[in-house]
Enzyme design. Sequence first.
Site, PDB file in Angstrom:
ATOM      1  N   LYS A  99       0.820  -1.205   0.000  1.00 40.12           N
ATOM      2  CA  LYS A  99       0.000   0.000   0.000  1.00 40.12           C
ATOM      3  C   LYS A  99       0.857   1.259   0.000  1.00 40.12           C
ATOM      4  O   LYS A  99       2.005   1.242   0.458  1.00 40.12           O
ATOM      5  CB  LYS A  99      -0.949  -0.003   1.200  1.00 40.12           C
ATOM      6  CG  LYS A  99      -0.272  -0.077   2.552  1.00 40.12           C
ATOM      7  CD  LYS A  99      -1.320  -0.199   3.655  1.00 40.12           C
ATOM      8  CE  LYS A  99      -0.656  -0.332   5.019  1.00 40.12           C
ATOM      9  NZ  LYS A  99      -1.666  -0.471   6.092  1.00 40.12           N
ATOM     10  N   HIS A 100       0.280   2.308  -0.545  1.00 42.51           N
ATOM     11  CA  HIS A 100       0.926   3.616  -0.637  1.00 42.51           C
ATOM     12  C   HIS A 100       2.224   3.553  -1.459  1.00 42.51           C
ATOM     13  O   HIS A 100       3.138   4.345  -1.232  1.00 42.51           O
ATOM     14  CB  HIS A 100       1.206   4.200   0.748  1.00 42.51           C
ATOM     15  CG  HIS A 100       0.018   4.207   1.659  1.00 42.51           C
ATOM     16  ND1 HIS A 100      -1.185   4.772   1.296  1.00 42.51           N
ATOM     17  CD2 HIS A 100      -0.161   3.684   2.900  1.00 42.51           C
ATOM     18  CE1 HIS A 100      -2.054   4.616   2.292  1.00 42.51           C
ATOM     19  NE2 HIS A 100      -1.459   3.955   3.274  1.00 42.51           N
ATOM     20  N   ARG A 101       2.300   2.571  -2.345  1.00 41.02           N
ATOM     21  CA  ARG A 101       3.442   2.408  -3.250  1.00 41.02           C
ATOM     22  C   ARG A 101       4.758   2.121  -2.517  1.00 41.02           C
ATOM     23  O   ARG A 101       5.842   2.362  -3.050  1.00 41.02           O
ATOM     24  CB  ARG A 101       3.599   3.638  -4.157  1.00 41.02           C
ATOM     25  CG  ARG A 101       2.398   3.888  -5.069  1.00 41.02           C
ATOM     26  CD  ARG A 101       2.662   4.979  -6.076  1.00 41.02           C
ATOM     27  NE  ARG A 101       3.750   4.636  -6.963  1.00 41.02           N
ATOM     28  CZ  ARG A 101       3.645   3.839  -8.028  1.00 41.02           C
ATOM     29  NH1 ARG A 101       2.477   3.278  -8.320  1.00 41.02           N
ATOM     30  NH2 ARG A 101       4.699   3.596  -8.792  1.00 41.02           N
ATOM     31  N   LEU A 102       4.663   1.575  -1.315  1.00 44.48           N
ATOM     32  CA  LEU A 102       5.862   1.188  -0.579  1.00 44.48           C
ATOM     33  C   LEU A 102       6.170  -0.271  -0.905  1.00 44.48           C
ATOM     34  O   LEU A 102       6.174  -1.152  -0.039  1.00 44.48           O
ATOM     35  CB  LEU A 102       5.654   1.399   0.928  1.00 44.48           C
ATOM     36  CG  LEU A 102       5.429   2.857   1.346  1.00 44.48           C
ATOM     37  CD1 LEU A 102       5.128   2.943   2.834  1.00 44.48           C
ATOM     38  CD2 LEU A 102       6.659   3.698   1.004  1.00 44.48           C
ATOM     39  N   HIS A 103       6.425  -0.536  -2.178  1.00 47.92           N
ATOM     40  CA  HIS A 103       6.610  -1.893  -2.667  1.00 47.92           C
ATOM     41  C   HIS A 103       7.927  -2.497  -2.180  1.00 47.92           C
ATOM     42  O   HIS A 103       8.897  -1.781  -1.893  1.00 47.92           O
ATOM     43  CB  HIS A 103       6.592  -1.922  -4.200  1.00 47.92           C
ATOM     44  CG  HIS A 103       5.473  -1.145  -4.804  1.00 47.92           C
ATOM     45  ND1 HIS A 103       4.153  -1.303  -4.410  1.00 47.92           N
ATOM     46  CD2 HIS A 103       5.458  -0.201  -5.793  1.00 47.92           C
ATOM     47  CE1 HIS A 103       3.384  -0.503  -5.127  1.00 47.92           C
ATOM     48  NE2 HIS A 103       4.156   0.188  -5.960  1.00 47.92           N
TER      49      HIS A 103
END
Length: 206
Positions: A183-187
């Site tokens: 989530k939130h592009r915290l890949h």
Amino acid sequence: MTNQKAINKEIKKHLGDTKPLRIFKKWLDQAFKSSEKKEDSWFMVLSTCYKNQVSSRVVLLKEIQGEEIVFYTNYLSEKGLQISKNPQVAVNFYWPHLKKQIRLKGKVVKTSRKKSLSYWKSRHRQSQISQNISRQSQKLSSRKELLDLKDQMEKKERSIPCPLHWGGYRIKIQKIEFWKDDKHRLHDRFLFEKKGGVWKVQRLFP
């Protein structure tokens, strides 16, 4: 704890293993088991490049051999001609339902003719015909021309020969990256690179 030990601990936590090919096979197996159309899980985007021309297309992964992956195609196609001039390629797997992606880079070499013939014999007759008559990537005047060639081959040949310009390629994996959506592009991204015969790994920014 050394930096490498810390990274290995991170990998074990997020990917379940520290060996890149075991992770690769595990993710493919997950995709296969969770896909409605099983074959879809083995589709991969193959990118080739020669001089300033870059091309991508979807091909089907057929086999994993050690640290190599195998696919089959027409050697005279655009991809085949580019590979003959520059054997370095990039491959991408993406499974949106798993929120996972694998990117890899490697060097391509042809499989043996014996191996190509063995796979050819396992193919459906209609697939053999379509491959035999195809001048892949070349201009075609009409659908009728293609179907006429198909009809001629069906009537002419009982056993469909494997063209000399058709066969397999092996991609020797040199780099492989595992990507997991968060989530939130915290890949999560982990890049394995083979150096001196040993796999080195590094976590990457998303």
